[in-house]
Design a protein around this motif. Structure first.
Motif, PDB file in Angstrom:
ATOM      1  N   MET A 198      50.572  40.679  41.220  1.00  0.00           N
ATOM      2  CA  MET A 198      49.606  41.796  41.322  1.00  0.00           C
ATOM      3  C   MET A 198      48.186  41.270  41.132  1.00  0.00           C
ATOM      4  SD  MET A 198      48.949  45.063  41.528  1.00  0.00           S
ATOM      5  CE  MET A 198      50.230  46.196  40.950  1.00  0.00           C
ATOM      6  N   VAL A 199      47.362  41.484  42.149  1.00  0.00           N
ATOM      7  CA  VAL A 199      45.980  41.033  42.076  1.00  0.00           C
ATOM      8  C   VAL A 199      45.136  42.120  41.416  1.00  0.00           C
ATOM      9  CG1 VAL A 199      43.979  40.267  43.372  1.00  0.00           C
ATOM     10  CG2 VAL A 199      46.269  39.667  44.147  1.00  0.00           C
ATOM     11  N   ARG A 200      44.376  41.739  40.424  1.00  0.00           N
ATOM     12  CA  ARG A 200      43.608  42.723  39.662  1.00  0.00           C
ATOM     13  C   ARG A 200      42.127  42.622  39.995  1.00  0.00           C
ATOM     14  NH1 ARG A 200      43.696  42.690  34.210  1.00  0.00           N
ATOM     15  NH2 ARG A 200      43.597  44.937  34.338  1.00  0.00           N
ATOM     16  N   LEU A 201      41.537  43.755  40.353  1.00  0.00           N
ATOM     17  CA  LEU A 201      40.131  43.796  40.732  1.00  0.00           C
ATOM     18  C   LEU A 201      39.333  44.669  39.772  1.00  0.00           C
ATOM     19  CD1 LEU A 201      40.410  44.347  44.589  1.00  0.00           C
ATOM     20  CD2 LEU A 201      40.184  42.199  43.343  1.00  0.00           C
ATOM     21  N   LEU A 202      38.063  44.286  39.619  1.00  0.00           N
ATOM     22  CA  LEU A 202      37.147  45.111  38.838  1.00  0.00           C
ATOM     23  C   LEU A 202      36.014  45.565  39.742  1.00  0.00           C
ATOM     24  CD1 LEU A 202      36.014  46.248  36.188  1.00  0.00           C
ATOM     25  CD2 LEU A 202      34.897  44.053  35.821  1.00  0.00           C
ATOM     26  N   VAL A 203      35.835  46.868  39.839  1.00  0.00           N
ATOM     27  CA  VAL A 203      34.732  47.420  40.612  1.00  0.00           C
ATOM     28  C   VAL A 203      33.685  47.930  39.641  1.00  0.00           C
ATOM     29  CG1 VAL A 203      34.025  49.250  42.178  1.00  0.00           C
ATOM     30  CG2 VAL A 203      36.164  48.025  42.589  1.00  0.00           C
ATOM     31  N   VAL A 204      32.471  47.394  39.744  1.00  0.00           N
ATOM     32  CA  VAL A 204      31.386  47.865  38.878  1.00  0.00           C
ATOM     33  C   VAL A 204      30.405  48.610  39.766  1.00  0.00           C
ATOM     34  CG1 VAL A 204      29.685  47.259  37.151  1.00  0.00           C
ATOM     35  CG2 VAL A 204      31.711  45.843  37.450  1.00  0.00           C
ATOM     36  N   GLU A 205      30.404  49.910  39.662  1.00  0.00           N
ATOM     37  CA  GLU A 205      29.641  50.742  40.586  1.00  0.00           C
ATOM     38  C   GLU A 205      29.388  52.077  39.906  1.00  0.00           C
ATOM     39  OE1 GLU A 205      27.662  52.489  42.976  1.00  0.00           O
ATOM     40  OE2 GLU A 205      28.405  50.748  44.080  1.00  0.00           O
ATOM     41  N   GLN A 226      38.092  52.371  45.013  1.00  0.00           N
ATOM     42  CA  GLN A 226      39.320  52.276  44.225  1.00  0.00           C
ATOM     43  C   GLN A 226      40.524  52.706  45.055  1.00  0.00           C
ATOM     44  OE1 GLN A 226      39.493  54.671  40.599  1.00  0.00           O
ATOM     45  NE2 GLN A 226      40.638  53.014  39.626  1.00  0.00           N
ATOM     46  N   ARG A 227      40.407  53.848  45.718  1.00  0.00           N
ATOM     47  CA  ARG A 227      41.517  54.352  46.526  1.00  0.00           C
ATOM     48  C   ARG A 227      41.872  53.366  47.644  1.00  0.00           C
ATOM     49  NH1 ARG A 227      39.503  58.411  48.996  1.00  0.00           N
ATOM     50  NH2 ARG A 227      38.055  59.087  47.366  1.00  0.00           N
ATOM     51  N   GLY A 228      40.850  52.953  48.359  1.00  0.00           N
ATOM     52  CA  GLY A 228      41.082  52.061  49.492  1.00  0.00           C
ATOM     53  C   GLY A 228      41.749  50.757  49.074  1.00  0.00           C
ATOM     54  N   LEU A 229      41.238  50.164  47.995  1.00  0.00           N
ATOM     55  CA  LEU A 229      41.765  48.873  47.558  1.00  0.00           C
ATOM     56  C   LEU A 229      43.164  49.003  46.971  1.00  0.00           C
ATOM     57  CD1 LEU A 229      38.462  47.476  46.067  1.00  0.00           C
ATOM     58  CD2 LEU A 229      39.636  46.678  48.107  1.00  0.00           C
ATOM     59  N   GLN A 230      43.383  50.129  46.295  1.00  0.00           N
ATOM     60  CA  GLN A 230      44.730  50.355  45.763  1.00  0.00           C
ATOM     61  C   GLN A 230      45.727  50.481  46.898  1.00  0.00           C
ATOM     62  OE1 GLN A 230      44.147  53.682  43.129  1.00  0.00           O
ATOM     63  NE2 GLN A 230      43.910  52.373  41.326  1.00  0.00           N
ATOM     64  N   ALA A 231      45.297  51.124  47.992  1.00  0.00           N
ATOM     65  CA  ALA A 231      46.170  51.265  49.156  1.00  0.00           C
ATOM     66  C   ALA A 231      46.523  49.890  49.736  1.00  0.00           C
ATOM     67  CB  ALA A 231      45.489  52.123  50.214  1.00  0.00           C
ATOM     68  N   GLU A 232      45.644  48.913  49.501  1.00  0.00           N
ATOM     69  CA  GLU A 232      45.919  47.551  49.977  1.00  0.00           C
ATOM     70  C   GLU A 232      46.795  46.781  49.000  1.00  0.00           C
ATOM     71  OE1 GLU A 232      44.890  46.202  52.873  1.00  0.00           O
ATOM     72  OE2 GLU A 232      43.905  48.081  53.456  1.00  0.00           O
ATOM     73  N   GLY A 233      47.130  47.421  47.910  1.00  0.00           N
ATOM     74  CA  GLY A 233      48.045  46.777  46.967  1.00  0.00           C
ATOM     75  C   GLY A 233      47.363  46.086  45.798  1.00  0.00           C
ATOM     76  N   PHE A 234      46.046  46.319  45.640  1.00  0.00           N
ATOM     77  CA  PHE A 234      45.363  45.734  44.489  1.00  0.00           C
ATOM     78  C   PHE A 234      45.442  46.689  43.294  1.00  0.00           C
ATOM     79  CE2 PHE A 234      42.919  44.008  48.153  1.00  0.00           C
ATOM     80  CZ  PHE A 234      43.225  42.673  47.970  1.00  0.00           C
ATOM     81  N   ARG A 242      47.473  33.073  24.174  1.00  0.00           N
ATOM     82  CA  ARG A 242      47.198  33.203  25.600  1.00  0.00           C
ATOM     83  C   ARG A 242      48.278  34.060  26.230  1.00  0.00           C
ATOM     84  NH1 ARG A 242      44.429  29.349  28.327  1.00  0.00           N
ATOM     85  NH2 ARG A 242      46.119  29.106  29.824  1.00  0.00           N
ATOM     86  N   LEU A 243      47.835  35.004  27.064  1.00  0.00           N
ATOM     87  CA  LEU A 243      48.787  35.883  27.729  1.00  0.00           C
ATOM     88  C   LEU A 243      48.475  35.895  29.221  1.00  0.00           C
ATOM     89  CD1 LEU A 243      50.020  39.346  26.639  1.00  0.00           C
ATOM     90  CD2 LEU A 243      48.966  39.104  28.866  1.00  0.00           C
ATOM     91  N   ASP A 244      49.457  35.519  30.018  1.00  0.00           N
ATOM     92  CA  ASP A 244      49.293  35.465  31.466  1.00  0.00           C
ATOM     93  C   ASP A 244      50.029  36.649  32.073  1.00  0.00           C
ATOM     94  OD1 ASP A 244      49.484  35.000  34.152  1.00  0.00           O
ATOM     95  OD2 ASP A 244      49.551  32.827  33.920  1.00  0.00           O
ATOM     96  N   PRO A 245      49.279  37.677  32.498  1.00  0.00           N
ATOM     97  CA  PRO A 245      49.918  38.894  33.002  1.00  0.00           C
ATOM     98  C   PRO A 245      50.775  38.614  34.234  1.00  0.00           C
ATOM     99  CG  PRO A 245      47.594  39.245  32.589  1.00  0.00           C
ATOM    100  CD  PRO A 245      47.839  37.769  32.498  1.00  0.00           C
ATOM    101  N   ALA A 246      50.287  37.735  35.116  1.00  0.00           N
ATOM    102  CA  ALA A 246      51.009  37.472  36.357  1.00  0.00           C
ATOM    103  C   ALA A 246      52.364  36.822  36.069  1.00  0.00           C
ATOM    104  CB  ALA A 246      50.172  36.570  37.252  1.00  0.00           C
ATOM    105  N   ARG A 247      52.368  35.816  35.238  1.00  0.00           N
ATOM    106  CA  ARG A 247      53.611  35.092  34.970  1.00  0.00           C
ATOM    107  C   ARG A 247      54.430  35.723  33.857  1.00  0.00           C
ATOM    108  NH1 ARG A 247      53.361  31.700  38.309  1.00  0.00           N
ATOM    109  NH2 ARG A 247      51.674  30.297  38.896  1.00  0.00           N
ATOM    110  N   ARG A 248      53.845  36.741  33.225  1.00  0.00           N
ATOM    111  CA  ARG A 248      54.518  37.375  32.090  1.00  0.00           C
ATOM    112  C   ARG A 248      54.868  36.357  31.014  1.00  0.00           C
ATOM    113  NH1 ARG A 248      58.482  39.044  30.740  1.00  0.00           N
ATOM    114  NH2 ARG A 248      58.288  40.800  29.343  1.00  0.00           N
ATOM    115  N   ARG A 249      53.902  35.490  30.714  1.00  0.00           N
ATOM    116  CA  ARG A 249      54.183  34.477  29.701  1.00  0.00           C
ATOM    117  C   ARG A 249      53.149  34.522  28.604  1.00  0.00           C
ATOM    118  NH1 ARG A 249      55.899  28.919  32.496  1.00  0.00           N
ATOM    119  NH2 ARG A 249      55.300  28.253  30.423  1.00  0.00           N
TER     120      ARG A 249
END
Lengths: 219, 219
Positions: free
Chosen positions: A1-8, A18-26, A134-141
């Motif tokens: 899961m790719v995580r994005l931050l929108v500052v706007e 947010q809606r558009g990018l979420q629809a792309e799977g972010f 250290r916590l790696d969300p992607a690898r769940r480690r």
DNA sequence: CGGCGTCCTCAGCGTGTTCACAGCGCCGAG
DNA sequence: CTCGGCGCTGTGAACACGCTGAGGACGCCG
């Protein structure tokens, strides 16, 4: 899961992004002010940031400059209403990775964003770090002082939530709401139990209890 | 109708702002001193405030700090002749939402103002500071001259309430109502007891007792 | 079906917190 | 100076809060 931050700060644009990018799977989080964005970028473990230049509290330029000064190498895509050559130069000089002027085509935004993510940030640690934890969300480690720690799903979710708010006091109710999703059906004691589990695995003094208020991850 | 409050002591600038903003369709009131501005901001029901830093009676910094301490979250745009980074940081730390240095472009002012209004009132409880006392609601931490002070839940709530009203006399009844929630069941003596605890931890002279009236946090 | 891991409830326990009480000191009025 | 009232504080008891071990429910896998 790719995580994005929108500052706007413009609410409609932020929501549309947010809606558009979420629809792309972010996975997309939004911050509405400069300071809030800076804080989120520092601690949120995002893969990239889309950043407006005109922000209340702290300009996009200044935000990137500070981020880079603190050696955060998160890819940054800047958005600006200005389109002068100087403005672009300013943005890139501050440390942004790409620059888009409003109004922009959504397709172009997506393309540039993907390019940025593909390129990645050389020194980017896509993990949450607090002390020697250290916590790696992607690898769940999770590692503690470079030693891997095995956590169950619930323990992991709890630690994840706490590590995104290091030093802040988080109430049991809040934890039930966000880590358990069903605060009414679960007794607050469950939180105490799982804090106990985490303490056993991570060390007794990592999780402070603030009597009458909640828990706090030691920084 | 959007209502604005301009707090500016320089008559010509105040008049120019009033005229210009009125031409844009805002309803504009002007206050010429710090105390007058604070009062107007408290009770005027404005949508935003434009605030000069250098004011007679009460500085713009102090004005915002008090406003925020009283939990008014009116958007504030600060104007200042200074342009050091520290001054900006000071202004924003005090709780202002945006900062503009004189001389400024009228167009920029308008743009920033609109951005502020678009965003609406922030819900940002910053750290409370009175003298060398600092209280951080989110982290639930209290420091006195940079040394951490451990407080119980009740002590913390009491100090929190007093620090939001620095220099004001707060009666025991008021404290029972707001810090204890159950004024009928608790004796006023409980307040005296907890004031005693706080004095022991924070220093004897931080909390003045006003005989027959209540307590006051020394500024 | 049995073993295993996870999730969560329950009940008991230790401890820190809260607050009533009562005696005393201080302040201001007469 | 005396007196009354207000506020301060040490003591202690009741209480609430959080921690923990035990164990039941559930799902998963062989």
């Amino acid at each position: 899961m790719v995580r994005l931050l929108v500052v706007e700060d413009e609410v409609r644009l932020a929501a549309a992004l947010q809606r558009g990018l979420q629809a792309e799977g972010f996975a997309v989080d939004v911050a509405a002010t400069g300071p809030a964005g800076l804080d989120a970028a520092r601690h949120g473990g995002y893969d990239a940031m889309i950043l407006d230049v005109m922000l209340p509290g702290l300009s996009g330029y200044e935000l990137v400059r500070r981020l880079r000064a603190e050696e955060h190498w998160l890819p940054v895509l800047m958005l600006s209403a200005k389109d002068g050559e100087y403005d672009q130069a300013d943005g890139l000089d501050c440390g942004a990775d790409d620059y888009l002027t409003k109004p922009f085509s959504y397709v172009v935004l997506l393309a540039r964003l993907r390019a940025l993510l593909r390129r990645g940030a050389p020194q980017r640690p896509a993990v949450l770090t607090v002390g020697d934890l250290r916590l790696d969300p992607a690898r769940r480690r999770v590692t503690r002082a470079d030693a891997e720690v095995a956590l169950t799903a619930r323990e992991f979710a709890l630690l994840d939530y706490l590590m995104r708010r290091p030093g802040q006091v988080v109430s049991k109710i809040e934890l039930l709401d966000h880590v358990w999703d069903a605060s009414l059906e679960t007794a607050p004691n469950a939180v105490e139990v799982y804090v106990g589990y985490l303490r056993r695995k991570l060390g007794r003094d990592r999780l402070e209890t603030v009597r009458g208020a909640g828990y706090r991850l030691a920084t």
